[in-house]
Design an enzyme around this catalytic site. Structure first.
Site, PDB file in Angstrom:
ATOM      1  N   GLU A  56       0.845  -1.210   0.000  1.00 37.60           N
ATOM      2  CA  GLU A  56       0.000   0.000   0.000  1.00 37.60           C
ATOM      3  C   GLU A  56       0.876   1.254   0.000  1.00 37.60           C
ATOM      4  O   GLU A  56       0.640   2.200  -0.757  1.00 37.60           O
ATOM      5  CB  GLU A  56      -0.925  -0.007   1.215  1.00 37.60           C
ATOM      6  CG  GLU A  56      -1.720   1.274   1.423  1.00 37.60           C
ATOM      7  CD  GLU A  56      -1.787   1.696   2.873  1.00 37.60           C
ATOM      8  OE1 GLU A  56      -1.408   2.849   3.177  1.00 37.60           O
ATOM      9  OE2 GLU A  56      -2.236   0.884   3.712  1.00 37.60           O
ATOM     10  N   HIS A  57       1.916   1.264   0.822  1.00 33.35           N
ATOM     11  CA  HIS A  57       2.830   2.411   0.878  1.00 33.35           C
ATOM     12  C   HIS A  57       3.570   2.583  -0.445  1.00 33.35           C
ATOM     13  O   HIS A  57       3.710   3.699  -0.964  1.00 33.35           O
ATOM     14  CB  HIS A  57       3.840   2.227   2.009  1.00 33.35           C
ATOM     15  CG  HIS A  57       3.339   2.660   3.342  1.00 33.35           C
ATOM     16  ND1 HIS A  57       3.979   3.600   4.109  1.00 33.35           N
ATOM     17  CD2 HIS A  57       2.240   2.285   4.057  1.00 33.35           C
ATOM     18  CE1 HIS A  57       3.319   3.785   5.241  1.00 33.35           C
ATOM     19  NE2 HIS A  57       2.256   2.991   5.235  1.00 33.35           N
ATOM     20  N   GLU A 134       6.739   3.470  11.958  1.00 31.80           N
ATOM     21  CA  GLU A 134       5.333   3.311  12.353  1.00 31.80           C
ATOM     22  C   GLU A 134       5.174   2.141  13.315  1.00 31.80           C
ATOM     23  O   GLU A 134       4.384   2.203  14.267  1.00 31.80           O
ATOM     24  CB  GLU A 134       4.465   3.086  11.110  1.00 31.80           C
ATOM     25  CG  GLU A 134       4.300   4.318  10.239  1.00 31.80           C
ATOM     26  CD  GLU A 134       3.322   4.080   9.103  1.00 31.80           C
ATOM     27  OE1 GLU A 134       2.803   2.942   8.990  1.00 31.80           O
ATOM     28  OE2 GLU A 134       3.060   5.018   8.338  1.00 31.80           O
TER      29      GLU A 134
END
Length: 784
Positions: A56-57, A134
């Protein structure tokens, strides 16, 4: 008064298998797209936890056709839109919102990034560090770890118990086996049959369908691939468990009802009305709050978490469980006819009031008969004994129903039963009451739509009133009206935005609640460091000392601003406002003059990661300065994120933009970093600002037209326009503020921007730094 305009909905499946949901809503000012891929963290090979989130990133890092500077994120940000993505257990979502003229270009970029990602090794190495940062923050976040602990009662083999965050160890990008798995995951799931596209906007359905068709043609075609079914949530016949964490008791229930049925149950579990579960728990001092939510739902499996905030009794868990089961038994055997009607009204009102992005992401279904049957079956499976307590179903929300049209005894011409007790303005004056001159109505927002906004600001009001107003906020939100609060120094602001039809009744309820409310000071909810700083920032942007706890309505003064109200409602709003506590007055408001000062405020946070906010006010309150600084902020937003977040990777919370605080406009920079100190972050911020003159020279087109368009009435949502105009009023600008600002933005030159960049670097308007570390050097004045 006419009801809000309805939206029109259409479901399609295109030739290549792409499922499409289209929502035409004429009231919308913008368009939005939400793309869901039927693949998430639980679909990743066990050897590579975090691969779905990692992909996704990577998709945002540019393609051959649209490099990062021209990709979806940069493009949407330049147009003043919103963009983001989210990886869940079995789905991955990409979504954005844009003005209508630029929407097709956004869709083109979304299709390209999904279909043709670069996936270069350099990109992967850099982005892995971002994910690792993160992960570090996630592992230190109390709320996130509480969620992990909550799910430990599930079966050990269920993927909800597994690790899916992704970090350096689980993402070995240097290994060919990982690269092959990454490519296979993309090829298997990122194709048309595995996707659902939802579009929402003011365009006709035919236009939206044409956009969806064009989008689908850019995708890789492929079939729908069934995802693996998960193992059982609980061993044997177990239906749930209890989990105690600090002052929170979680009652976890396992079921298989549809999501809309569980939403129906949660709505009434969370209700605070007399005779309900929460009211009884509060009366017995067992719990102060109840929050029921669905934390997982897939393939007939559902995990319902009922979170009780405990009161003061030591042996509360057993009593709470008994009362919960008793209420569930009562609810299961009640007649749901009136509740289903109320729930349908809630769903309809929600459809009428959601913004474009929320509407595109809205995927709930109506409460069908099979869903009702499934919920009753789930409750029966709990094998609850007959209810022994006298419970009551919650009453109807009074704000959800339009006022009756006929006139009633005791009402004057033009009033309805919803306005009973609201005398006309003329009647108030005839009774010796003063006109509320402190409440003004601005013509800057057109009054021919369904929405309006009302701002009320007190100086010297009692503190701690928000908790007592929570039931009102919830009922108003259900009716399409947002009631929010903000405290800045001695001032307390209440903003009421949304559909104007229920607002007279909401304001009347607010008047009653404020006159009856008792101050309370609940414990602050812990936040990540950068959010703690954002919460503290407004206090440090005012020269007036905060109010003390002895403030009272007797000495309080207030003023207000209404926008978007039809003329007929203005009188009703004014009359209701005449009974607000405190005295109406035109409050003096003066923006602090920092004139070259660099002020440092240290704030203690729970997180040890370094976090910094730097607020740089414009050097003056003139619209010319504001226009130049807004254009500067527009130009630097993408490069700032690219430099600090992507290239230097100093943190994962990296942002910049224009911020208005109590009438003061400025540029706000924010960074939270797990690896760089507060001093290091300040150094990076100053270095970036020193490079702005060169950035301006490289960009002959600073985006004047794109930014100016964001202030056009036809593209600006009422709530956004109202917020801008409220701050404009505090700054002393006229009701022509939006048009004048738009024109000035269009005419700013490179020289104007270079001057603004120099003023920014020189701190001509001052700097206010809020950080969770001590002052870094003697160029700053420490203010504690």
């Amino acid at each position: 008064m006419p009801a809000p305009a309805p939206s029109h909905h259409l479901h399609l499946t295109l030739a290549n298998g792409l499922r499409v949901s289209l929502r035409h809503a004429p009231r919308l000012k913008r368009c939005a797209a939400a793309l869901r891929v039927a693949a998430g963290s639980h679909d990743v090979p066990l050897a590579w936890p975090g691969l779905a989130h990692f992909l996704e990133h990577l998709l945002f890092l540019g393609t051959e056709r649209f490099p990062t500077s021209e990709g979806l994120m940069a493009y949407v940000q330049r147009q003043g839109g919103q963009v983001n993505a989210s990886t869940r257990e079995r789905t991955t979502d990409f979504f954005f919102e844009l003005p209508e003229p630029t929407f097709a270009d956004g869709l083109e970029r979304l299709a390209d990034m999904l279909t043709h990602p670069r996936l270069t090794l350099d990109d992967q190495l850099r982005e892995r560090e971002v994910l690792h940062a993160e992960f570090v923050a996630w592992s230190q976040d109390a709320k996130a770890q509480q969620q992990v602990a909550l799910l430990e009662g599930l079966a050990a083999g269920h993927p909800l118990r597994g690790f899916h965050a992704g970090n350096r160890d689980s993402l070995p990008v240097e290994r060919e086996a990982f690269q092959q798995a990454l490519r296979e995951f993309h090829q298997q799931f990122y194709q048309s049959g595995q996707m659902t596209l939802s579009l929402a906007g003011p365009q006709p359905l035919e236009a939206l369908e044409a956009l969806a068709q064009r989008f689908s043609e850019a995708l890789t075609s492929g079939p729908l691939r069934p995802q693996d079914a998960p193992p059982a949530l609980m061993p044997g016949q177990a239906q749930g468990y209890q989990h105690l964490a600090g002052n929170h008791l979680h009652q976890v229930i396992i079921g298989n009802a549809p999501r809309e049925a569980l939403a129906f149950l949660c709505t009434w579990l969370n209700a605070s009305a007399p005779g309900g579960l929460l009211a009884e728990l509060q009366a017995r001092d067992l719990a102060t709050a109840v929050q029921a939510s669905v934390v997982y739902h897939y393939a007939g499996q559902a995990v319902l978490d009922i979170d009780f905030t405990l009161g003061t009794q030591d042996e509360a868990a057993t009593q709470i469980q008994a009362l919960l089961h008793d209420w569930l038994s009562f609810f299961a055997h009640s007649d749901w006819t009136s509740l289903r009607e109320e729930f349908a009204l809630l769903a309809t009102r929600q459809q009428q009031t959601l913004g474009a992005l929320a509407l595109a992401r809205h995927d709930s279904e109506n409460l069908s008969e099979p869903a009702v049957t499934a919920l009753k079956t789930m409750l029966d499976a709990l094998q609850l004994p007959p209810s022994q307590h006298t419970w009551q179903l919650p009453p109807n929300n009074p704000f959800l129903r339009p006022p009756l049209k006929e006139e009633r005894a005791g009402l004057i011409r033009g009033q309805t039963s919803a306005h009973r007790g609201l005398r006309t303005f003329a009647q108030d004056r005839s009774r010796g009451r003063k006109e509320v001159s402190a409440l003004a109505f601005s013509p800057a927002v057109a009054n021919d739509g369904d929405e309006a906004a009302l701002y009320l600001q007190w100086r010297g009001a009692p503190a701690g009133l928000e908790g007592a107003l929570q039931p009102l906020r919830e009922q108003a939100r259900q009716a399409g009206v947002e009631v929010s609060f903000e405290t800045i120094g001695p001032d307390w602001r209440v903003s009421i935005t949304g559909l104007h039809e229920p607002m007279p009744a909401v304001l009347e309820a607010l008047v009653h609640s404020l006159n009856q409310a008792q101050p309370a000071f609940p414990a602050a909810i812990p936040l990540i460091a950068i959010r703690e700083l954002l919460r503290a920032l407004p206090v440090y942007c005012t020269e007036i000392a905060p109010q003390d706890s002895e403030a009272s309505w007797a000495n309080a003064r207030w003023q207000g601003l209404g926008l978007g109200f039809p003329a007929a409602l203005e009188a009703v709003i004014k009359t209701a406002a005449a009974r607000l506590p405190g005295q109406p007055a035109n409050l003096e408001h003066q923006v602090p003059d920092l004139a070259g000062q660099r002020l440092w405020h240290e704030v203690t946070t729970d997180s040890k990661e370094a976090a910094v906010l730097l607020f740089c006010p414009t050097p003056s309150q003139t619209l010319a300065d504001e226009a130049a600084w807004r254009l500067l902020g527009h130009l630097l937003q993408g490069p700032f994120y690219q430099r600090l977040r992507v290239e230097l990777q100093i943190g994962y919370a990296v942002f910049s933009g224009v911020r208005q605080i109590n009438g003061q406009t400025g540029l706000l920079f924010g960074v939270q970093s797990p690896s760089v100190s507060v001093e290091g972050i300040i150094g990076h911020l100053q270095t970036f600002m020193q490079q702005l003159p060169a950035l301006i020279r490289r960009n002959a087109d600073a985006g004047n037209q794109a930014l100016a368009q964001q202030f056009a009435p036809q593209t600006l949502p009422v709530a956004s326009a109202a917020e801008l105009l409220w701050h404009a009023r505090l700054a002393g600008h006229s009701s022509a503020y939006l048009g004048e600002l738009q024109q000035l933005i269009q005419t700013r030159t490179q020289d104007d921007m270079q001057r603004a960049a120099q003023q920014l670097n020189d701190a001509t308007g001052g700097w206010v730094c809020v950080a969770n570390g001590p002052v870094v050097d003697e160029s700053w004045q420490s203010r504690g």
